[in-house]
Design a protein around this motif. Structure first.
Motif, PDB file in Angstrom:
ATOM      1  N   VAL A 160     -18.289  -6.598   6.911  1.00 40.91           N
ATOM      2  CA  VAL A 160     -17.072  -6.092   7.065  1.00 40.91           C
ATOM      3  C   VAL A 160     -16.350  -5.475   5.659  1.00 40.91           C
ATOM      4  N   PHE A 161     -16.764  -6.465   4.601  1.00 45.05           N
ATOM      5  CA  PHE A 161     -16.112  -6.361   3.375  1.00 45.05           C
ATOM      6  C   PHE A 161     -17.256  -6.766   2.327  1.00 45.05           C
ATOM      7  N   ARG A 162     -17.269  -5.942   1.191  1.00 44.20           N
ATOM      8  CA  ARG A 162     -18.083  -6.633  -0.042  1.00 44.20           C
ATOM      9  C   ARG A 162     -17.518  -5.750  -1.150  1.00 44.20           C
ATOM     10  N   CYS A 163     -17.078  -6.929  -2.381  1.00 47.56           N
ATOM     11  CA  CYS A 163     -16.829  -6.175  -3.644  1.00 47.56           C
ATOM     12  C   CYS A 163     -17.769  -7.131  -4.782  1.00 47.56           C
ATOM     13  N   ALA A 164     -17.882  -6.358  -5.729  1.00 46.17           N
ATOM     14  CA  ALA A 164     -18.518  -7.011  -7.135  1.00 46.17           C
ATOM     15  C   ALA A 164     -17.903  -6.730  -8.248  1.00 46.17           C
ATOM     16  N   ALA A 165     -17.925  -7.834  -9.011  1.00 46.82           N
ATOM     17  CA  ALA A 165     -17.315  -8.058 -10.307  1.00 46.82           C
ATOM     18  C   ALA A 165     -18.177  -8.197 -11.578  1.00 46.82           C
ATOM     19  N   ALA A 166     -18.045  -7.426 -12.592  1.00 50.78           N
ATOM     20  CA  ALA A 166     -19.085  -7.587 -13.689  1.00 50.78           C
ATOM     21  C   ALA A 166     -18.701  -8.718 -14.359  1.00 50.78           C
ATOM     22  N   LEU A 170     -15.232  -2.002   6.083  1.00 52.11           N
ATOM     23  CA  LEU A 170     -15.267  -1.058   7.247  1.00 52.11           C
ATOM     24  C   LEU A 170     -14.118  -0.389   7.812  1.00 52.11           C
ATOM     25  N   HIS A 171     -14.309   0.867   7.980  1.00 55.04           N
ATOM     26  CA  HIS A 171     -13.261   1.737   8.600  1.00 55.04           C
ATOM     27  C   HIS A 171     -12.239   1.819   7.412  1.00 55.04           C
ATOM     28  N   GLY A 172     -12.303   1.342   6.276  1.00 57.53           N
ATOM     29  CA  GLY A 172     -11.137   1.458   5.190  1.00 57.53           C
ATOM     30  C   GLY A 172     -10.102   0.599   5.524  1.00 57.53           C
ATOM     31  N   ASP A 203     -10.464 -17.158  -5.057  1.00 57.50           N
ATOM     32  CA  ASP A 203      -9.582 -16.779  -4.169  1.00 57.50           C
ATOM     33  C   ASP A 203     -10.256 -15.533  -3.303  1.00 57.50           C
ATOM     34  N   LEU A 204     -10.701 -15.477  -2.257  1.00 62.24           N
ATOM     35  CA  LEU A 204     -11.381 -14.365  -1.637  1.00 62.24           C
ATOM     36  C   LEU A 204     -10.498 -14.074  -0.295  1.00 62.24           C
ATOM     37  N   SER A 205      -9.235 -14.318  -0.333  1.00 60.82           N
ATOM     38  CA  SER A 205      -8.407 -13.902   0.678  1.00 60.82           C
ATOM     39  C   SER A 205      -8.316 -12.427   1.155  1.00 60.82           C
ATOM     40  N   LEU A 206      -8.476 -11.966   2.445  1.00 62.75           N
ATOM     41  CA  LEU A 206      -8.668 -10.496   2.784  1.00 62.75           C
ATOM     42  C   LEU A 206      -7.478 -10.168   3.412  1.00 62.75           C
ATOM     43  N   ARG A 207      -7.177  -9.073   3.424  1.00 66.78           N
ATOM     44  CA  ARG A 207      -6.237  -8.297   4.451  1.00 66.78           C
ATOM     45  C   ARG A 207      -6.872  -7.309   5.136  1.00 66.78           C
ATOM     46  N   VAL A 208      -6.445  -7.356   6.611  1.00 68.72           N
ATOM     47  CA  VAL A 208      -6.989  -6.405   7.672  1.00 68.72           C
ATOM     48  C   VAL A 208      -5.724  -5.601   8.223  1.00 68.72           C
ATOM     49  N   GLU A 209      -5.890  -4.247   8.053  1.00 74.31           N
ATOM     50  CA  GLU A 209      -4.806  -3.301   8.446  1.00 74.31           C
ATOM     51  C   GLU A 209      -5.305  -2.812   9.838  1.00 74.31           C
ATOM     52  N   ARG A 210      -4.079  -2.291  10.501  1.00 71.26           N
ATOM     53  CA  ARG A 210      -4.445  -1.374  11.785  1.00 71.26           C
ATOM     54  C   ARG A 210      -5.282  -2.325  12.664  1.00 71.26           C
ATOM     55  N   LEU A 211      -4.617  -3.517  13.007  1.00 70.28           N
ATOM     56  CA  LEU A 211      -5.755  -4.523  13.921  1.00 70.28           C
ATOM     57  C   LEU A 211      -5.875  -3.778  15.345  1.00 70.28           C
ATOM     58  N   ALA A 212      -7.029  -3.913  15.941  1.00 67.12           N
ATOM     59  CA  ALA A 212      -7.177  -3.375  17.287  1.00 67.12           C
ATOM     60  C   ALA A 212      -7.821  -4.690  17.878  1.00 67.12           C
TER      61      ALA A 212
END
Length: 329
Positions: A92-98, A110-112, A124-133
């Motif tokens: 649902v989420f992935r990021c890369a650092a050089a 996923l869905h922004g 620290d890999l903490s994640l925020r999830v917006e507009r919960l369903a």
């Protein structure tokens, strides 16, 4: 004996700082079963909460911190979050650092609605999830991957459970034909905790309990059936849980017997007859106004006009047609 001491000293030279060697020596002074143990600060580990709870429509933070055996790693890294199950669940989420960068550039969200709050360079890999369903209610797993000179990776095995709560909402209510020209009603609602459903209506009283239909409960969805609608009128479905209440209604009206159908047809004929009389009056007034103009212009030949029918064809209506059932939501 001197040879064994020199061998132990050599092993101590190649081991990383913070490690220790436990060696078993038998009576013949041979080296056996050497075990290398890393200190706690150098082991892979991840710390996540067991559960995070938030309401639908709000935001939630899934915290995740980790330790790794590479004390000063500044090579390329990737931070990943999965849903459902570890190692194989959808990302649902992935990021890369050089290399050497603290900016983890988002490659998938996923869905922004997923945004990194933590800094992977600072473990620290903490994640925020917006507009919960309600569909977000499941377990999530964080993962970090190192690349370049060091190829290493680690993922949480138990993950964090995201519990999404929601007040009841009725998503469908309908009346369907049943056996022997009868009718039945269905009501489907969603919510967390799953709501309790109740029907009320003619001859049912107020708040008559409705048992969910077999096989109709799917996660946060609950469906209840009213198997027989025996009276005309308004039927109301109510859904309630600890966070609120919701209700919706359907209406059932049926024509009973030939006399009822004849009465309906008579009323319809009366309305159409009044409409025809009004149209005739309007046309007669128009003809009366145009007649003097035709008298003053004798050289102009009269034009024939196609007469438009102002009556609606009622010959095919049968006042003794079989009774019909109507339902308006």
């Amino acid at each position: 004996m001197e040879r064994s001491i020199r061998l132990l000293a050599c092993l101590a030279c190649v081991l990383p700082t913070g490690s220790f060697v436990r060696t078993k020596i038998d009576t013949t002074e041979n080296l056996l079963n050497t075990e290398v143990h890393s200190s706690p600060a150098q082991r892979w580990s991840m710390q996540v909460p067991a559960e995070v709870s938030a309401a639908a429509g709000d935001a939630a933070v899934l915290s995740c911190t980790f330790t790794h055996p590479h004390r000063h790693y500044d090579g390329p890294l990737t931070a990943i979050w999965r849903a459902g199950e570890p190692y194989a669940g959808p990302q649902v989420f992935r990021c890369a650092a050089a290399r050497g960068s603290e900016l983890c550039q988002t490659a998938l969200s996923l869905h922004g609605r997923f945004r990194l709050l933590g800094n992977p360079r600072r473990n620290d890999l903490s994640l925020r999830v917006e507009r919960l369903a309600l569909a977000d209610d499941r377990r999530y797993f964080c993962r970090v991957e190192f690349a370049g000179d060091v190829h290493d990776r680690y993922e949480s095995r138990h993950g964090v459970r995201l519990h999404v709560t929601a007040a009841p909402r009725i998503i469908n209510i309908s009346v369907l034909p049943g056996p022997a020209h009868a009718f039945r009603a269905l009501c489907t609602a969603e919510g967390e905790p799953p709501p309790a459903l109740a029907w009320s209506g003619p001859a049912l009283g107020n708040g008559s309990a409705a048992v969910p239909s077999p096989g109709q409960g799917h996660g946060h969805l609950v469906t209840a059936e009213l198997p027989a609608l025996n009276h005309d009128g308004r039927y109301t479905c109510s859904a309630a849980n600890s966070l609120g209440r919701s209700e919706a209604s359907v209406y059932l009206f049926r024509f009973h017997g030939a006399s009822g159908a004849s009465t309906t047809v008579a009323l319809l004929l009366g309305a159409l007859g009044l409409k025809a009389l009004l149209l005739l009056g309007v046309l007669a007034a128009g003809v009366a106004r145009r007649r003097p103009e035709h008298l003053n212009t004798p050289d102009t030949p009269p034009r024939s006009q196609a007469q438009e029918s102002n009556y609606e064809n009622l010959s095919q209506m049968n006042p003794w047609s079989p009774p019909a059932a109507m339902c308006s939501p």
